[in-house]
Write a protein that holds these residues in place. Structure first.
Motif, PDB file in Angstrom:
ATOM      1  N   ASN A 194       0.847  -1.135  -0.002  1.00  0.00           N
ATOM      2  CA  ASN A 194      -0.065   0.003  -0.100  1.00  0.00           C
ATOM      3  C   ASN A 194       0.755   1.157   0.051  1.00  0.00           C
ATOM      4  O   ASN A 194       1.700   1.472   1.048  1.00  0.00           O
ATOM      5  N   SER A 195       0.798   1.954  -1.078  1.00  0.00           N
ATOM      6  CA  SER A 195       1.683   3.298  -1.198  1.00  0.00           C
ATOM      7  C   SER A 195       1.341   4.241  -0.136  1.00  0.00           C
ATOM      8  O   SER A 195       2.176   5.068   0.336  1.00  0.00           O
ATOM      9  N   SER A 196       0.060   4.298   0.191  1.00  0.00           N
ATOM     10  CA  SER A 196      -0.583   5.031   1.286  1.00  0.00           C
ATOM     11  C   SER A 196       0.318   5.038   2.654  1.00  0.00           C
ATOM     12  O   SER A 196       0.654   6.014   3.297  1.00  0.00           O
ATOM     13  N   LEU A 197       0.561   3.619   3.026  1.00  0.00           N
ATOM     14  CA  LEU A 197       1.146   3.237   4.284  1.00  0.00           C
ATOM     15  C   LEU A 197       2.611   3.723   3.916  1.00  0.00           C
ATOM     16  O   LEU A 197       3.243   4.323   5.076  1.00  0.00           O
ATOM     17  N   THR A 198       3.233   3.186   2.860  1.00  0.00           N
ATOM     18  CA  THR A 198       4.841   3.565   2.943  1.00  0.00           C
ATOM     19  C   THR A 198       4.811   5.203   3.041  1.00  0.00           C
ATOM     20  O   THR A 198       5.771   5.566   3.646  1.00  0.00           O
ATOM     21  N   TYR A 199       4.010   5.780   2.304  1.00  0.00           N
ATOM     22  CA  TYR A 199       4.138   7.205   2.313  1.00  0.00           C
ATOM     23  C   TYR A 199       3.893   7.870   3.698  1.00  0.00           C
ATOM     24  O   TYR A 199       4.654   8.779   3.997  1.00  0.00           O
ATOM     25  N   GLU A 200       3.046   7.493   4.421  1.00  0.00           N
ATOM     26  CA  GLU A 200       3.010   7.791   5.793  1.00  0.00           C
ATOM     27  C   GLU A 200       4.096   7.538   6.697  1.00  0.00           C
ATOM     28  O   GLU A 200       4.450   8.515   7.392  1.00  0.00           O
ATOM     29  N   ILE A 201       4.656   6.613   6.531  1.00  0.00           N
ATOM     30  CA  ILE A 201       5.802   6.190   7.383  1.00  0.00           C
ATOM     31  C   ILE A 201       7.160   6.839   7.023  1.00  0.00           C
ATOM     32  O   ILE A 201       7.656   7.386   7.901  1.00  0.00           O
ATOM     33  N   LEU A 202       7.327   7.117   5.611  1.00  0.00           N
ATOM     34  CA  LEU A 202       8.305   8.135   5.098  1.00  0.00           C
ATOM     35  C   LEU A 202       8.009   9.647   5.758  1.00  0.00           C
ATOM     36  O   LEU A 202       9.133  10.253   6.292  1.00  0.00           O
ATOM     37  N   LEU A 203       6.720   9.986   5.668  1.00  0.00           N
ATOM     38  CA  LEU A 203       6.457  11.411   6.237  1.00  0.00           C
ATOM     39  C   LEU A 203       6.837  11.500   7.784  1.00  0.00           C
ATOM     40  O   LEU A 203       7.222  12.259   8.481  1.00  0.00           O
ATOM     41  N   TYR A 204       6.486  10.516   8.528  1.00  0.00           N
ATOM     42  CA  TYR A 204       6.649  10.222   9.879  1.00  0.00           C
ATOM     43  C   TYR A 204       8.326  10.199  10.244  1.00  0.00           C
ATOM     44  O   TYR A 204       8.382  10.969  11.133  1.00  0.00           O
ATOM     45  N   LEU A 205       8.968   9.449   9.540  1.00  0.00           N
ATOM     46  CA  LEU A 205      10.405   9.658   9.658  1.00  0.00           C
ATOM     47  C   LEU A 205      11.124  10.940   9.233  1.00  0.00           C
ATOM     48  O   LEU A 205      12.033  11.397   9.983  1.00  0.00           O
ATOM     49  N   ASN A 206      10.577  11.547   8.061  1.00  0.00           N
ATOM     50  CA  ASN A 206      11.055  12.930   7.724  1.00  0.00           C
ATOM     51  C   ASN A 206      10.869  13.851   9.031  1.00  0.00           C
ATOM     52  O   ASN A 206      11.356  14.871   9.068  1.00  0.00           O
ATOM     53  N   SER A 207       9.507  13.909   9.462  1.00  0.00           N
ATOM     54  CA  SER A 207       9.317  14.821  10.510  1.00  0.00           C
ATOM     55  C   SER A 207      10.399  14.966  11.555  1.00  0.00           C
ATOM     56  O   SER A 207      10.749  15.808  12.144  1.00  0.00           O
ATOM     57  N   PHE A 208      10.792  13.812  12.152  1.00  0.00           N
ATOM     58  CA  PHE A 208      11.625  13.534  13.161  1.00  0.00           C
ATOM     59  C   PHE A 208      13.005  14.155  12.328  1.00  0.00           C
ATOM     60  O   PHE A 208      13.932  14.959  13.087  1.00  0.00           O
ATOM     61  N   TYR A 209      13.419  13.710  11.207  1.00  0.00           N
ATOM     62  CA  TYR A 209      14.599  13.813  10.468  1.00  0.00           C
ATOM     63  C   TYR A 209      14.785  15.316  10.269  1.00  0.00           C
ATOM     64  O   TYR A 209      15.941  15.974  10.636  1.00  0.00           O
ATOM     65  N   PHE A 210      13.906  16.012   9.949  1.00  0.00           N
ATOM     66  CA  PHE A 210      13.814  17.558   9.603  1.00  0.00           C
ATOM     67  C   PHE A 210      14.059  18.286  10.944  1.00  0.00           C
ATOM     68  O   PHE A 210      14.593  19.351  11.015  1.00  0.00           O
TER      69      PHE A 210
END
Length: 136
Positions: free
Chosen positions: A3-19
């Protein structure tokens, strides 16, 4: 099938901390450079204002992308994709056009650009998926 939506959400979650880490390190390195390196008049204020603009823009972009993904709203994800352009330009400024560039900044900016590219790619996949299912 993933599911690309789940992968996208995980990536956004990781990027929020990385940013958050990215912005903290950039502000710290900016202070370090301001103390230890000679800057031409006015350049330091310009670089800090670009970093502040990048922080505001990237935070808004990540919020809109996450909200659009969770509510399956095409318009909100399109707004976040549109906000990717100034974010990428801000990171490229920090990577290439700054007065002084540290090696750590090159590494951090490279990782941030990778996050942004992957998020844009996954946002396009989600947009295609949402428009097929009729979510507007």
């Amino acid at each position: 099938m993933v599911n690309s939506s789940l992968t996208y959400e995980i990536l956004l979650y990781l990027n929020s901390f990385y940013f958050g880490l990215f912005a903290f390190c950039e502000f710290g390195m900016g202070i370090f450079k301001a103390i230890n390196l000679p800057y031409p008049t006015g350049i330091l204020a310009t670089e800090f204002s670009i970093l502040f603009f990048l922080c505001c823009n990237e935070s808004t972009r990540i919020f809109l992308a996450s909200k659009g993904n969770l509510t399956r709203r095409v318009a909100t994800i399109l707004k976040s994709v549109g906000l990717t352009v100034p974010s990428v330009l801000g990171v490229v400024y920090l990577l290439v056009w700054q007065t002084y560039i540290l090696r750590l900044e090159v590494i951090l900016c490279g990782i941030q650009l990778t996050f942004q590219a992957l998020e844009t790619l996954l946002a396009l996949f989600c947009l295609a998926s949402f428009s097929k299912s009729g979510s507007f």
